[in-house]
Design a protein around this motif. Structure first.
Motif, PDB file in Angstrom:
ATOM      1  N   ILE A 153       0.758  -1.332   0.000  1.00  0.00           N
ATOM      2  CA  ILE A 153       0.155  -0.080  -0.057  1.00  0.00           C
ATOM      3  C   ILE A 153       0.791   1.246   0.235  1.00  0.00           C
ATOM      4  O   ILE A 153       0.531   2.323  -0.660  1.00  0.00           O
ATOM      5  N   LEU A 154       1.962   1.259   0.973  1.00  0.00           N
ATOM      6  CA  LEU A 154       2.687   2.408   1.194  1.00  0.00           C
ATOM      7  C   LEU A 154       3.626   2.809  -0.269  1.00  0.00           C
ATOM      8  O   LEU A 154       3.768   3.814  -0.901  1.00  0.00           O
ATOM      9  N   SER A 155       4.006   1.710  -1.017  1.00  0.00           N
ATOM     10  CA  SER A 155       4.690   1.767  -2.314  1.00  0.00           C
ATOM     11  C   SER A 155       3.684   1.967  -3.341  1.00  0.00           C
ATOM     12  O   SER A 155       4.221   2.892  -4.345  1.00  0.00           O
ATOM     13  N   LEU A 156       2.367   1.564  -3.292  1.00  0.00           N
ATOM     14  CA  LEU A 156       1.557   2.202  -4.253  1.00  0.00           C
ATOM     15  C   LEU A 156       1.425   3.630  -4.322  1.00  0.00           C
ATOM     16  O   LEU A 156       1.162   4.424  -5.014  1.00  0.00           O
ATOM     17  N   GLN A 180     -13.834  -7.241  -4.361  1.00  0.00           N
ATOM     18  CA  GLN A 180     -14.651  -6.484  -2.992  1.00  0.00           C
ATOM     19  C   GLN A 180     -14.136  -5.247  -2.822  1.00  0.00           C
ATOM     20  O   GLN A 180     -14.443  -4.698  -1.845  1.00  0.00           O
ATOM     21  N   GLY A 181     -12.937  -4.901  -3.229  1.00  0.00           N
ATOM     22  CA  GLY A 181     -12.614  -3.267  -3.036  1.00  0.00           C
ATOM     23  C   GLY A 181     -11.480  -3.411  -1.728  1.00  0.00           C
ATOM     24  O   GLY A 181     -11.503  -2.409  -1.256  1.00  0.00           O
ATOM     25  N   TYR A 182     -10.886  -4.481  -1.485  1.00  0.00           N
ATOM     26  CA  TYR A 182      -9.876  -4.397  -0.343  1.00  0.00           C
ATOM     27  C   TYR A 182      -8.777  -3.430  -0.547  1.00  0.00           C
ATOM     28  O   TYR A 182      -8.542  -2.682   0.437  1.00  0.00           O
ATOM     29  N   LEU A 183      -8.067  -3.835  -1.863  1.00  0.00           N
ATOM     30  CA  LEU A 183      -7.017  -2.728  -1.977  1.00  0.00           C
ATOM     31  C   LEU A 183      -7.547  -1.261  -2.241  1.00  0.00           C
ATOM     32  O   LEU A 183      -6.741  -0.370  -1.562  1.00  0.00           O
ATOM     33  N   THR A 184      -8.585  -1.172  -2.796  1.00  0.00           N
ATOM     34  CA  THR A 184      -9.100   0.211  -3.054  1.00  0.00           C
ATOM     35  C   THR A 184      -9.236   0.993  -1.454  1.00  0.00           C
ATOM     36  O   THR A 184      -9.012   2.154  -1.349  1.00  0.00           O
ATOM     37  N   TYR A 185      -9.983   0.089  -0.830  1.00  0.00           N
ATOM     38  CA  TYR A 185     -10.126   0.514   0.580  1.00  0.00           C
ATOM     39  C   TYR A 185      -9.042   1.402   1.381  1.00  0.00           C
ATOM     40  O   TYR A 185      -8.911   2.359   1.585  1.00  0.00           O
ATOM     41  N   TYR A 186      -7.861   0.419   1.093  1.00  0.00           N
ATOM     42  CA  TYR A 186      -6.634   0.754   1.951  1.00  0.00           C
ATOM     43  C   TYR A 186      -6.098   2.075   1.041  1.00  0.00           C
ATOM     44  O   TYR A 186      -5.219   3.137   1.779  1.00  0.00           O
ATOM     45  N   ARG A 193      -7.425   4.312  -0.728  1.00  0.00           N
ATOM     46  CA  ARG A 193      -8.447   5.490  -0.280  1.00  0.00           C
ATOM     47  C   ARG A 193      -8.161   6.185   1.119  1.00  0.00           C
ATOM     48  O   ARG A 193      -7.932   7.341   1.203  1.00  0.00           O
ATOM     49  N   GLU A 194      -7.787   5.259   2.136  1.00  0.00           N
ATOM     50  CA  GLU A 194      -7.427   5.427   3.514  1.00  0.00           C
ATOM     51  C   GLU A 194      -6.169   6.396   3.401  1.00  0.00           C
ATOM     52  O   GLU A 194      -5.858   7.312   4.278  1.00  0.00           O
ATOM     53  N   GLN A 195      -5.222   5.966   2.307  1.00  0.00           N
ATOM     54  CA  GLN A 195      -4.026   6.753   2.286  1.00  0.00           C
ATOM     55  C   GLN A 195      -4.075   8.176   1.392  1.00  0.00           C
ATOM     56  O   GLN A 195      -3.287   8.693   1.154  1.00  0.00           O
ATOM     57  N   GLY A 196      -5.445   8.619   1.091  1.00  0.00           N
ATOM     58  CA  GLY A 196      -5.585   9.863   0.373  1.00  0.00           C
ATOM     59  C   GLY A 196      -5.824   9.633  -1.169  1.00  0.00           C
ATOM     60  O   GLY A 196      -5.650  10.853  -1.916  1.00  0.00           O
ATOM     61  N   ILE A 197      -5.535   8.374  -1.880  1.00  0.00           N
ATOM     62  CA  ILE A 197      -5.467   8.165  -3.323  1.00  0.00           C
ATOM     63  C   ILE A 197      -6.804   8.541  -3.903  1.00  0.00           C
ATOM     64  O   ILE A 197      -7.736   7.757  -3.051  1.00  0.00           O
TER      65      ILE A 197
END
Length: 179
Positions: A28-31, A47-53, A55-59
């Motif tokens: 997540i941090l490297s993305l 299910q949007g698991y990667l998207t969720y994290y 978005r939490e990082q402001g992406i």
């Protein structure tokens, strides 16, 4: 290590939730670092698991997926908002509104291959999944030969994405561009 809380996200937990990628704080941090302030369209978001994290990082990320897989994951609901839309429809509809295409564990249909023609040659495609490599006698289970024939990997960018397979599998992260 990071400010990302993934307490239960071990490989067995992810598999039990029908999440096929291996989501880690490092990924997540490297993305986040690679993406920066660019806008992302994620196709095959499940299910949007990667998207969720992310978005939490402001992406800024628009997640799309078809809820029709063999494992009925759509019946579990989504971790965050995911729009039901095919890859091809999403790429066409959101053309000009995203700077990066994110593809994680796509199904092996022709949609991704058909979508490439609608991408500008300067749009990076972050791909996480199995990548066919005939030199290694490996036939990947994600995407099709038609997709891989239309793109080329930029290794200097791929190495910026920290993807740990969790000790199993043949998936990896790569950054492709349309030829």
């Amino acid at each position: 290590m990071s400010d990302i809380d993934l307490p239960a996200y071990t490989r067995p937990y992810l598999r039990s939730q029908c999440v096929f990628g291996h989501i880690t704080p490092e990924l997540i941090l490297s993305l986040k670092k690679y993406i920066g302030s660019r806008k992302v369209l994620e196709v095959y978001a499940g299910q949007g698991y990667l998207t969720y994290y992310l978005r939490e990082q402001g992406i800024t990320i628009q997640a799309t997926s078809l809820f029709n897989s063999h494992d009925a994951t759509w019946l579990r609901g989504t971790k965050t908002r995911v729009e039901e839309k095919s890859c091809l429809s999403a790429v066409k509809e959101y053309s000009g509104l995203f700077d990066i295409l994110l593809v994680v564990w796509p199904t092996t249909d022709e949609d991704l291959a058909k979508s490439v023609q609608y991408l500008s040659k300067d749009i990076p495609i972050i791909f996480i999944g199995e990548i066919t490599d005939y030199d290694q006698n490996f036939l990947g289970g994600c995407a099709t030969d038609k997709f891989f024939a239309q793109v080329e990997e930029r290794h200097e960018e791929s190495c910026l994405i920290e993807y740990d397979r969790g000790g199993i599998g043949c998936d990896r992260a790569a950054v492709f561009y349309r030829k």
